[in-house]
Scaffold this motif. Structure first.
Motif, mmCIF file in Angstrom:
data_model
loop_
_atom_site.group_PDB
_atom_site.id
_atom_site.type_symbol
_atom_site.label_atom_id
_atom_site.label_comp_id
_atom_site.label_asym_id
_atom_site.label_seq_id
_atom_site.Cartn_x
_atom_site.Cartn_y
_atom_site.Cartn_z
ATOM 1 N N ALA A 40 0.825 -1.212 0.000
ATOM 2 C CA ALA A 40 0.000 0.000 0.000
ATOM 3 C C ALA A 40 0.858 1.260 0.000
ATOM 4 O O ALA A 40 0.368 2.337 -0.348
ATOM 5 C CB ALA A 40 -0.939 0.005 1.200
ATOM 6 N N ARG A 41 2.130 1.136 0.359
ATOM 7 C CA ARG A 41 3.018 2.307 0.374
ATOM 8 C C ARG A 41 3.099 2.943 -1.013
ATOM 9 O O ARG A 41 3.211 4.149 -1.140
ATOM 10 C CB ARG A 41 4.411 1.896 0.830
ATOM 11 N N ARG A 42 3.010 2.140 -2.050
ATOM 12 C CA ARG A 42 3.125 2.655 -3.435
ATOM 13 C C ARG A 42 1.806 3.182 -3.990
ATOM 14 O O ARG A 42 1.791 3.823 -5.031
ATOM 15 C CB ARG A 42 3.626 1.546 -4.351
ATOM 16 N N ASP A 43 0.699 2.873 -3.334
ATOM 17 C CA ASP A 43 -0.609 3.306 -3.824
ATOM 18 C C ASP A 43 -0.838 4.781 -3.524
ATOM 19 O O ASP A 43 -0.455 5.285 -2.475
ATOM 20 C CB ASP A 43 -1.732 2.489 -3.184
ATOM 21 N N SER A 44 -1.489 5.449 -4.444
ATOM 22 C CA SER A 44 -1.816 6.862 -4.242
ATOM 23 C C SER A 44 -3.181 6.974 -3.571
ATOM 24 O O SER A 44 -3.944 6.012 -3.510
ATOM 25 C CB SER A 44 -1.838 7.589 -5.581
ATOM 26 N N LEU A 45 -3.488 8.169 -3.098
ATOM 27 C CA LEU A 45 -4.813 8.402 -2.518
ATOM 28 C C LEU A 45 -5.903 8.238 -3.575
ATOM 29 O O LEU A 45 -7.038 7.897 -3.245
ATOM 30 C CB LEU A 45 -4.888 9.794 -1.890
ATOM 31 N N ASN A 46 -5.564 8.455 -4.844
ATOM 32 C CA ASN A 46 -6.543 8.263 -5.919
ATOM 33 C C ASN A 46 -6.975 6.811 -6.040
ATOM 34 O O ASN A 46 -8.041 6.525 -6.579
ATOM 35 C CB ASN A 46 -5.980 8.744 -7.254
ATOM 36 N N SER A 47 -6.158 5.873 -5.559
ATOM 37 C CA SER A 47 -6.524 4.463 -5.637
ATOM 38 C C SER A 47 -7.703 4.139 -4.719
ATOM 39 O O SER A 47 -8.297 3.069 -4.835
ATOM 40 C CB SER A 47 -5.330 3.580 -5.275
ATOM 41 N N LEU A 48 -8.042 5.061 -3.837
ATOM 42 C CA LEU A 48 -9.148 4.827 -2.910
ATOM 43 C C LEU A 48 -10.486 5.238 -3.500
ATOM 44 O O LEU A 48 -11.530 4.879 -2.970
ATOM 45 C CB LEU A 48 -8.903 5.591 -1.603
ATOM 46 N N ARG A 49 -10.452 5.982 -4.585
ATOM 47 C CA ARG A 49 -11.691 6.431 -5.224
ATOM 48 C C ARG A 49 -12.103 5.447 -6.308
ATOM 49 O O ARG A 49 -11.269 4.911 -7.025
ATOM 50 C CB ARG A 49 -11.489 7.796 -5.871
ATOM 51 N N ALA A 50 -13.401 5.272 -6.437
ATOM 52 C CA ALA A 50 -13.919 4.444 -7.525
ATOM 53 C C ALA A 50 -13.801 5.240 -8.826
ATOM 54 O O ALA A 50 -14.115 6.434 -8.851
ATOM 55 C CB ALA A 50 -15.371 4.084 -7.266
ATOM 56 N N PRO A 51 -13.323 4.615 -9.896
ATOM 57 C CA PRO A 51 -13.187 5.352 -11.151
ATOM 58 C C PRO A 51 -14.559 5.728 -11.719
ATOM 59 O O PRO A 51 -15.505 4.944 -11.656
ATOM 60 C CB PRO A 51 -12.453 4.372 -12.073
ATOM 61 N N GLY A 52 -14.639 6.930 -12.256
ATOM 62 C CA GLY A 52 -15.882 7.399 -12.863
ATOM 63 C C GLY A 52 -16.029 6.889 -14.291
ATOM 64 O O GLY A 52 -15.180 6.167 -14.818
ATOM 65 N N ARG A 53 -17.103 7.306 -14.945
ATOM 66 C CA ARG A 53 -17.363 6.852 -16.315
ATOM 67 C C ARG A 53 -16.279 7.307 -17.275
ATOM 68 O O ARG A 53 -15.846 6.552 -18.140
ATOM 69 C CB ARG A 53 -18.725 7.371 -16.780
ATOM 70 N N ILE A 54 -15.837 8.547 -17.125
ATOM 71 C CA ILE A 54 -14.819 9.073 -18.039
ATOM 72 C C ILE A 54 -13.500 8.338 -17.847
ATOM 73 O O ILE A 54 -12.827 7.984 -18.815
ATOM 74 C CB ILE A 54 -14.650 10.591 -17.847
ATOM 75 N N ALA A 55 -13.133 8.085 -16.608
ATOM 76 C CA ALA A 55 -11.887 7.363 -16.341
ATOM 77 C C ALA A 55 -11.934 5.955 -16.912
ATOM 78 O O ALA A 55 -10.948 5.465 -17.468
ATOM 79 C CB ALA A 55 -11.626 7.313 -14.840
ATOM 80 N N LYS A 56 -13.082 5.305 -16.810
ATOM 81 C CA LYS A 56 -13.227 3.967 -17.377
ATOM 82 C C LYS A 56 -13.126 4.002 -18.896
ATOM 83 O O LYS A 56 -12.503 3.135 -19.509
ATOM 84 C CB LYS A 56 -14.566 3.352 -16.955
#
Length: 128
Positions: A40-56
């Motif tokens: 988890a040290r390498r994971d960003s805080l963004n990894s905690l958010r569910a990806p939206g439609r645009i990101a998918k």
């Protein structure tokens, strides 16, 4: 020069003592769980958010790699708490603490996790 009394904390720092467990309460983590914390040290805080439609859609078009959550809900709760610990120290959202406890972890384990992460963050800061 300032004086700091480390008499109370020195044994815990030297021997990485774990907090004593209460009756029926687990005080430590398994090897697999510590591996999740280390990764988890390498994971960003963004990894905690569910990806939206645009990101998918962008990921489908450009083939970008998104960070996936761990399939095991207990390990995912631990990963999320560890990510917050690596990035924010003890400043963890209350909702994440509730998720951590609902996954079956104890307050002692939360203390152990954040203390060890904080110790590692401090050691890395001294080496840099």
């Amino acid at each position: 020069m300032a004086y700091v009394n480390f008499a109370d904390t020195a044994p815990a720092l030297l021997f990485h003592a774990k907090p004593a467990a209460r009756h029926g309460e687990q005080a430590g983590f398994s090897g697999l769980e510590w591996s999740v914390v280390a990764l988890a040290r390498r994971d960003s805080l963004n990894s905690l958010r569910a990806p939206g439609r645009i990101a998918k859609a962008m990921a489908a078009v450009f083939g970008s790699k998104s960070q996936n959550a761990i399939a095991d809900p207990r390990l995912e709760a631990l990963r999320r708490m560890a990510v917050y610990g690596w990035h924010r120290g003890f400043a963890v959202p209350e909702g994440e603490m509730e998720r951590f406890f609902e996954a079956g972890f104890s307050p002692r384990q939360l203390e152990l996790l954040l203390t060890n992460i904080g110790r590692d963050r401090a050691a890395r800061g001294r080496r840099a």
